[in-house]
Design a protein around this motif. Sequence first.
Motif, short mmCIF file in Angstrom:
data_model
loop_
_atom_site.label_atom_id
_atom_site.label_comp_id
_atom_site.label_asym_id
_atom_site.label_seq_id
_atom_site.Cartn_x
_atom_site.Cartn_y
_atom_site.Cartn_z
N UNK A 199 0.83 -1.21 0.00
CA UNK A 199 0.00 0.00 0.00
C UNK A 199 0.87 1.26 0.00
N UNK A 200 1.98 1.21 0.72
CA UNK A 200 2.90 2.35 0.73
C UNK A 200 3.49 2.55 -0.66
N UNK A 201 3.82 1.41 -1.33
CA UNK A 201 4.40 1.47 -2.66
C UNK A 201 3.43 2.10 -3.66
N UNK A 202 2.12 1.82 -3.49
CA UNK A 202 1.12 2.30 -4.45
C UNK A 202 0.46 3.61 -4.03
N UNK A 203 0.95 4.20 -2.94
CA UNK A 203 0.34 5.45 -2.47
C UNK A 203 0.50 6.57 -3.51
N UNK A 204 1.67 6.62 -4.16
CA UNK A 204 1.91 7.66 -5.17
C UNK A 204 0.93 7.54 -6.32
N UNK A 205 0.75 6.34 -6.87
CA UNK A 205 -0.19 6.15 -7.98
C UNK A 205 -1.61 6.47 -7.54
N UNK A 206 -1.94 6.11 -6.28
CA UNK A 206 -3.28 6.38 -5.77
C UNK A 206 -3.53 7.88 -5.69
N UNK A 207 -2.51 8.62 -5.26
CA UNK A 207 -2.67 10.08 -5.15
C UNK A 207 -2.88 10.70 -6.52
N UNK A 208 -2.17 10.22 -7.53
CA UNK A 208 -2.35 10.74 -8.88
C UNK A 208 -3.77 10.50 -9.39
N UNK A 209 -4.41 9.40 -8.94
CA UNK A 209 -5.77 9.08 -9.36
C UNK A 209 -6.83 9.61 -8.39
N UNK A 210 -6.38 10.46 -7.46
CA UNK A 210 -7.31 11.01 -6.46
C UNK A 210 -8.00 9.88 -5.68
N UNK A 211 -7.22 8.87 -5.27
CA UNK A 211 -7.76 7.68 -4.60
C UNK A 211 -7.11 7.51 -3.24
N UNK A 212 -7.91 7.11 -2.27
CA UNK A 212 -7.40 6.82 -0.93
C UNK A 212 -7.37 5.29 -0.72
N UNK A 213 -6.32 4.87 -0.02
CA UNK A 213 -6.22 3.43 0.33
C UNK A 213 -6.39 3.31 1.83
N UNK B 70 -7.67 -2.19 -8.73
CA UNK B 70 -8.73 -1.48 -7.99
C UNK B 70 -8.56 0.03 -8.14
N UNK B 71 -7.32 0.52 -8.09
CA UNK B 71 -7.07 1.96 -8.24
C UNK B 71 -7.45 2.42 -9.64
N UNK B 72 -7.04 1.64 -10.65
CA UNK B 72 -7.29 2.03 -12.03
C UNK B 72 -8.76 1.88 -12.42
N UNK B 73 -9.54 1.15 -11.60
CA UNK B 73 -10.97 1.00 -11.89
C UNK B 73 -11.76 2.24 -11.51
N UNK B 74 -11.10 3.23 -10.86
CA UNK B 74 -11.79 4.46 -10.44
C UNK B 74 -11.10 5.67 -11.08
N UNK B 75 -11.39 5.95 -12.35
CA UNK B 75 -10.72 7.09 -13.02
C UNK B 75 -11.06 8.43 -12.40
N UNK B 76 -12.21 8.54 -11.74
CA UNK B 76 -12.60 9.80 -11.11
C UNK B 76 -12.28 9.83 -9.63
N UNK B 77 -11.50 8.87 -9.16
CA UNK B 77 -11.12 8.84 -7.76
C UNK B 77 -12.10 8.04 -6.92
N UNK B 78 -11.72 7.81 -5.67
CA UNK B 78 -12.56 7.04 -4.76
C UNK B 78 -11.74 6.46 -3.64
N UNK B 79 -12.20 5.34 -3.09
CA UNK B 79 -11.51 4.74 -1.96
C UNK B 79 -11.36 3.23 -2.19
#
Length: 600
Positions: A456-470, A499-508
Motif C-alpha cells: 500500500x505504501x508502494x502504491x500510495x503515489x499512484x493512488x494520489x495521482x488518481x485522487x484515490x485513498x487506500x 482497484x485503483x485504475x478501476x476508479x478514473x474519477x477517484x474514490x476509496x
Amino acid sequence: MQHNLYIVALSVVVSIVYTFVALDFARRSNRKTESSRRLWLFSASLTMGIGIWGTHFVGMMSVNMSLTAAHHIPAISQCMLIAVAGTYGAFYFTKSFHKKSSVFLSAFFMGSCIIALHYFGMKTAAINSNLHYDFFVSTLAAAAAYLFSGIALYRQFSASQPSLFTQFINSLFMVLALTGLHYIGEKAMLMKSHHIFLIMHDPRLGSLSLIATAIVIVASLFIALLYVLGAMSDQQLKLKSLQLDESEQRNHSLIALNPDGVYMIGKDRKITGGNHSLEKITGYSADELQGSLYTFLLAPSEAERTEEFFQRTLAGEPIKRETRIKHKNGTEFEAEITNIPYFVENKLIGIIGTIKDLTEFRIMEEKLRLSEKLAVVGELAAGVAHEIRNPLTSLKGFTQMFKDHPNIPGREEYLNIMLEEIESINLITNEFMVLAKPHLRMTKRIDLLPLIKQVTLLLTGQASLNNTQIETQFYIDSGTVKGEENQLKKVFVNVIKNAIEAMPDGGKVTITVTGIQNENLLIQIKDEGVGISEVHLKQLFHPFFTTKENGKGLGLMVSQKILDNHMGHLRFTSTLGEGTLAEITLPAESVTELPSPTAS
C-alpha cells in the motif's frame, strides 16, 4: 325307511355349496405364502367340516320314522371337530400331490372323516333303538366315500389351474362321497334294525321342511359370502402378482442388463450374487464369486479402507467412492463403487452395489485434459504472437531505418523507443516464465500484514495521482503463511493496482484482513469503481483479456497461478455502478486475533 325328497335335495345342495367353496379355499392355500397358507387351510377345513356335518344333519331330518331322536350340543361339537380335523389332514397333504403317497393319504383322511362323522353322528343322535348294520352294504358305503373323495381331490389338486367348471365337477364327486356314504349307510341300518317303523303322514314334516330350508339358506349365504371374500382376495393377489412381476422385470433389467457390475453382499461380507457385467469386469465366474469374501476383489492397499465404508453402509448410509479393483489376471484398475443398504421387509440383510470400471473414463479424461492444454497453448501462442508482433514491428522498422540511414538525426530518441519495446517483450516473457515454473515448495514463513502495508505504501503515489485513498482494516494482529514473498507481493500489487485504475474519477480502496477459524486468511480488496459485467467476470482469468487501454491481460492470470502454487484462491464479485470486491484466501500457519480492528 322313507325320506322327504325335498329335504334330501336340500342336503345335496348343502353338500355342493360347501364342497365347492372348501375345495376352492384349499386350492388357494397351496399357492399362497406360508404365512397365509395356514389361514386358508383352516378356512377350507372348517368349511368342509361344516359341509360334511350339515349334509349328515339335514339328511337325518329327511328320514320319516316313528322313533324320537335327540341331539346334544357336546355330541354335535365332537362331530364337527372330527370333520374339521379330518379334512385338515386331507387338505394338508394336497400340497405335495406330485407324490403318490400324498394322494392316498389325502383320500384316506377325507374318506375316514366322512365315515367317522356319519356313524358317530348316528350313535350320538340318541335314537331309542339298537342299531345294527349290514357289513356288505356298510363296506360299499365306505368304498364310495374313499373312491369319490379321492377322485375329487386328485382332479382338484393335480391340475395347476382348474377352471370353475372343473371345480364344479370335482365338487360333485365329493358330493357323491358324502351323500353316497350317508344314504347307503342308512340303507345298511334299515336292513338289520327291526325297531324302526315308517310313518307315511307325520304332521311335523311341514315344519321340518321349513327348518331345513332355513338352515340351508343361511348356511349357503354364509358360505357364499366366504367365497366372495375369497374371490376378492384372489383379485388382490392377482394385482399384487402383476405388480410383483413388473417389479421383478424392472429389477432384472436393472441388475442383469446393467453395463456396470452389480453385486450383492451379505452381512457376513460374502458375495451372494452378481450380474454378467461383474464377471466381465473382474474376470471371475459366477461360481468363483459366489460365497467369496468381497475383499478378495480389492487391491491390497484398499482392503482396510473399504471395510470402514462397508460398516457405514451396514449402518444405513449409502456410499460412493473410488477404489482399486484386482482383476483375476493380477492387474489392478481404478473403479467407482456404490454401496446401498439392502432391506427386505424392513430388515437389513446386506448390501447391494455397483462397480464402474474407470479405465476408459481415465483415458478420455486424459485426452480431454491434453486437448484443453493444447487449446490453452494455442490461445497463449496466438496472444503472445499478437503482443510481441507490435514491438517487433517497431524494432524491425527502426533497425531497417538505421541500416539505411546510419547518421539519421534523433537517433537517441529512436533508441529509447526501441528499448521500451524490448522491455515490453521482456515483461511478457517474464510473466510467462511465472506460468511455466513448476509448483513451488514454500518453506518461508511470511507475515502478510507487513507485506500488505509495504504494498500500500508502494502504491500510495499512484493512488494520489488518481485522487484515490487506500484504507486498511486489520482484524488480526498477525497472520503468517508459507510462501514466496516476492510472488505474493506481485499478487497484491496486481489486484490493488487494478482497484485503483478501476476508479478514473477517484474514490476509496478498502483492504480488509481477517482470519477464518484460525485456518485461513481472507484478504478483501474493495473499490468504488464502475464495476464489471457478468460477461467480463467470466473472462477475467483468460490470457490477454483486459478492459484497460494499455493493459496486457496477463496480471490476473499470473496472480491466479501464484495463488494456486500457494494453495490459495482468488475470487471476484461485482455490481455495475457500485464497485468490485476481490477476495484472496490463503492457508494460514498461525493467526493472532485482535479484539477490535486497526485502521489506517
